[in-house]
Design a protein around this motif. Sequence first.
Motif, PDB file in Angstrom:
ATOM      1  N   ARG A 219    -101.947 -18.769   4.583  1.00 26.83           N
ATOM      2  CA  ARG A 219    -100.748 -18.480   5.368  1.00 26.83           C
ATOM      3  C   ARG A 219     -99.620 -19.450   5.042  1.00 26.83           C
ATOM      4  NH1 ARG A 219    -103.775 -18.134  11.259  1.00 26.83           N
ATOM      5  NH2 ARG A 219    -104.688 -16.045  11.017  1.00 26.83           N
ATOM      6  N   LEU A 220     -98.413 -18.923   5.060  1.00 27.05           N
ATOM      7  CA  LEU A 220     -97.206 -19.745   5.033  1.00 27.05           C
ATOM      8  C   LEU A 220     -96.675 -19.775   6.463  1.00 27.05           C
ATOM      9  CD1 LEU A 220     -94.970 -21.284   3.492  1.00 27.05           C
ATOM     10  CD2 LEU A 220     -93.834 -19.079   3.153  1.00 27.05           C
ATOM     11  N   ILE A 221     -96.597 -20.968   7.050  1.00 33.43           N
ATOM     12  CA  ILE A 221     -96.315 -21.095   8.482  1.00 33.43           C
ATOM     13  C   ILE A 221     -95.023 -21.873   8.708  1.00 33.43           C
ATOM     14  CG2 ILE A 221     -97.154 -22.036  10.671  1.00 33.43           C
ATOM     15  CD1 ILE A 221     -99.974 -21.619   9.677  1.00 33.43           C
ATOM     16  N   GLU A 222     -94.223 -21.379   9.630  1.00 30.98           N
ATOM     17  CA  GLU A 222     -93.032 -22.077  10.104  1.00 30.98           C
ATOM     18  C   GLU A 222     -93.335 -22.617  11.500  1.00 30.98           C
ATOM     19  OE1 GLU A 222     -88.691 -20.377  10.254  1.00 30.98           O
ATOM     20  OE2 GLU A 222     -89.775 -19.803  12.067  1.00 30.98           O
ATOM     21  N   SER A 223     -93.046 -23.900  11.734  1.00 29.84           N
ATOM     22  CA  SER A 223     -93.329 -24.525  13.026  1.00 29.84           C
ATOM     23  C   SER A 223     -92.079 -25.200  13.566  1.00 29.84           C
ATOM     24  CB  SER A 223     -94.445 -25.572  12.897  1.00 29.84           C
ATOM     25  OG  SER A 223     -95.637 -24.994  12.418  1.00 29.84           O
ATOM     26  N   VAL A 224     -91.728 -24.876  14.809  1.00 26.44           N
ATOM     27  CA  VAL A 224     -90.638 -25.556  15.514  1.00 26.44           C
ATOM     28  C   VAL A 224     -91.263 -26.288  16.696  1.00 26.44           C
ATOM     29  CG1 VAL A 224     -88.472 -25.317  16.769  1.00 26.44           C
ATOM     30  CG2 VAL A 224     -88.967 -23.795  14.843  1.00 26.44           C
ATOM     31  N   ALA A 241     -95.812 -15.500   5.823  1.00 27.80           N
ATOM     32  CA  ALA A 241     -96.527 -14.707   4.813  1.00 27.80           C
ATOM     33  C   ALA A 241     -98.010 -14.991   4.955  1.00 27.80           C
ATOM     34  CB  ALA A 241     -96.045 -15.052   3.406  1.00 27.80           C
ATOM     35  N   SER A 242     -98.833 -14.004   4.616  1.00 26.66           N
ATOM     36  CA  SER A 242    -100.278 -14.169   4.741  1.00 26.66           C
ATOM     37  C   SER A 242    -100.978 -13.286   3.717  1.00 26.66           C
ATOM     38  CB  SER A 242    -100.735 -13.799   6.157  1.00 26.66           C
ATOM     39  OG  SER A 242    -102.134 -13.950   6.300  1.00 26.66           O
ATOM     40  N   THR A 243    -102.062 -13.801   3.158  1.00 31.52           N
ATOM     41  CA  THR A 243    -102.878 -13.014   2.241  1.00 31.52           C
ATOM     42  C   THR A 243    -104.341 -13.338   2.489  1.00 31.52           C
ATOM     43  OG1 THR A 243    -103.196 -12.382  -0.080  1.00 31.52           O
ATOM     44  CG2 THR A 243    -102.852 -14.715   0.371  1.00 31.52           C
ATOM     45  N   GLN A 244    -105.215 -12.403   2.151  1.00 37.32           N
ATOM     46  CA  GLN A 244    -106.638 -12.549   2.428  1.00 37.32           C
ATOM     47  C   GLN A 244    -107.441 -12.222   1.175  1.00 37.32           C
ATOM     48  OE1 GLN A 244    -107.753 -10.673   6.072  1.00 37.32           O
ATOM     49  NE2 GLN A 244    -109.949 -10.782   5.684  1.00 37.32           N
ATOM     50  N   VAL A 245    -108.446 -13.053   0.888  1.00 37.17           N
ATOM     51  CA  VAL A 245    -109.308 -12.856  -0.282  1.00 37.17           C
ATOM     52  C   VAL A 245    -110.745 -12.705   0.189  1.00 37.17           C
ATOM     53  CG1 VAL A 245    -110.125 -13.818  -2.462  1.00 37.17           C
ATOM     54  CG2 VAL A 245    -107.767 -14.225  -1.727  1.00 37.17           C
ATOM     55  N   PRO A 263    -112.735 -21.823  -9.086  1.00 36.42           N
ATOM     56  CA  PRO A 263    -111.695 -21.741  -8.048  1.00 36.42           C
ATOM     57  C   PRO A 263    -111.380 -20.290  -7.686  1.00 36.42           C
ATOM     58  CG  PRO A 263    -111.090 -23.350  -9.722  1.00 36.42           C
ATOM     59  CD  PRO A 263    -112.304 -22.635 -10.239  1.00 36.42           C
ATOM     60  N   THR A 264    -111.142 -20.056  -6.402  1.00 38.55           N
ATOM     61  CA  THR A 264    -110.757 -18.737  -5.900  1.00 38.55           C
ATOM     62  C   THR A 264    -109.245 -18.726  -5.697  1.00 38.55           C
ATOM     63  OG1 THR A 264    -112.887 -18.502  -4.776  1.00 38.55           O
ATOM     64  CG2 THR A 264    -111.087 -17.073  -4.047  1.00 38.55           C
ATOM     65  N   THR A 265    -108.562 -17.729  -6.255  1.00 44.03           N
ATOM     66  CA  THR A 265    -107.099 -17.708  -6.243  1.00 44.03           C
ATOM     67  C   THR A 265    -106.562 -16.692  -5.242  1.00 44.03           C
ATOM     68  OG1 THR A 265    -107.013 -18.372  -8.569  1.00 44.03           O
ATOM     69  CG2 THR A 265    -105.024 -17.386  -7.639  1.00 44.03           C
ATOM     70  N   ALA A 266    -105.544 -17.109  -4.492  1.00 45.47           N
ATOM     71  CA  ALA A 266    -104.837 -16.222  -3.563  1.00 45.47           C
ATOM     72  C   ALA A 266    -103.343 -16.405  -3.775  1.00 45.47           C
ATOM     73  CB  ALA A 266    -105.213 -16.547  -2.121  1.00 45.47           C
ATOM     74  N   ILE A 290     -98.347 -24.698   4.178  1.00 42.68           N
ATOM     75  CA  ILE A 290     -99.317 -23.715   3.686  1.00 42.68           C
ATOM     76  C   ILE A 290    -100.668 -24.087   4.279  1.00 42.68           C
ATOM     77  CG2 ILE A 290    -100.537 -22.819   1.671  1.00 42.68           C
ATOM     78  CD1 ILE A 290     -98.015 -23.246   0.041  1.00 42.68           C
ATOM     79  N   GLU A 291    -101.356 -23.093   4.824  1.00 44.77           N
ATOM     80  CA  GLU A 291    -102.651 -23.315   5.466  1.00 44.77           C
ATOM     81  C   GLU A 291    -103.692 -22.388   4.850  1.00 44.77           C
ATOM     82  OE1 GLU A 291    -103.806 -23.830  10.021  1.00 44.77           O
ATOM     83  OE2 GLU A 291    -103.396 -21.733   9.539  1.00 44.77           O
ATOM     84  N   VAL A 292    -104.852 -22.952   4.533  1.00 47.94           N
ATOM     85  CA  VAL A 292    -105.980 -22.178   4.011  1.00 47.94           C
ATOM     86  C   VAL A 292    -107.102 -22.216   5.044  1.00 47.94           C
ATOM     87  CG1 VAL A 292    -107.733 -21.995   2.207  1.00 47.94           C
ATOM     88  CG2 VAL A 292    -105.382 -22.618   1.605  1.00 47.94           C
TER      89      VAL A 292
END
Length: 324
Positions: A219-224, A241-245, A263-266, A290-292
């Motif tokens: 995930r791409l995260i915005e934090s306020v 944004a978010s993607t799943q593998v 390595p696993t790529t996303a 960015i969070e995994v």
Amino acid sequence: MYRTNMTIHCNSSNQSPLSIHLADDAVTTGQKMIQGTVEWTLTDKDDAADLYRIQLELHGRERVSYDGKVREETFLKYPLVIQEFHTPLVYSGVHSYDFEVSLPADLPDSWQVAEPDATVGIVYTLSAYVITSRSAVKWKSTKLLTVQAAEQKPANRQGQLVVMMPQSFPISTNLVFSRGQIYLGWQCTSNVWTAGDWVSVSIVGQNQSDVDIKDFVVRLIESVTLMHPSFRNVKIQRILASTQVNTRDLSAWKAKSKTAGEPTTASFQVPESILCEAYAGSLFHLKYSIEVIAETATDRTTNPRVSCPVHLSQRAETSLDCEG
């Protein structure tokens, strides 16, 4: 949550004979000036019997509205006297006074984040005042202003390589029953990204627990984070944004794996909805990361996650449309 580019339609008060007209809709720091005209309409010459000055002020404010509480913090106050009268005006009609104001190069963008219980943002206003010789404000007119910061390319556009070395995470079910441990880490080629860029994250590690890893979520995260004491460090987050593998067919992430696999790529794309860069002010801080997340295949079982701050920028066009 929604965001806007803050295209503003505004009118001066019908009760005020004072109005502001801008020469250019786009206002960019470090590249151009705010240019325009203040108009003062006199319908009775007695209105101008005193000696006056016309003053212009540009304000920049942090603004937070949360849980019924509103806080503002002024970080910019730029006064400019554009006209002084040494003799009273003696005729009615429209009196026009041109002005130009050079913006500081380091101003943050105008932006706003809105949720049902919170609104946070950077707000700019341009105000004109008619002030009497006794320092009393006789008339006032204010416009909301959209400011877009000048584009500044980093010295190293590629940024720095992000390497999150694999960390050990204890895995448990219902927070009680130990299931072993998982080593999880990731890396990507840069910590600097622009709207529209594709980001590729390479996930590494080893599963030494007795539960399978069913997939990875990136995930791409915005934090306020609201910093004022009355808000108690409330955090507002948005997933940009978010993607799943799916990892069910990857032996390295099955239970009790004896070796670390390839390595696993996303990959994901930074969206165009980025309206501002990271910001740290008095009332709130804004940052991106960015969070995994490694999602286990068993309910109520620990899902390890590893995150790292990144820098985002967006240069979408902004505009200002004001009347009166």
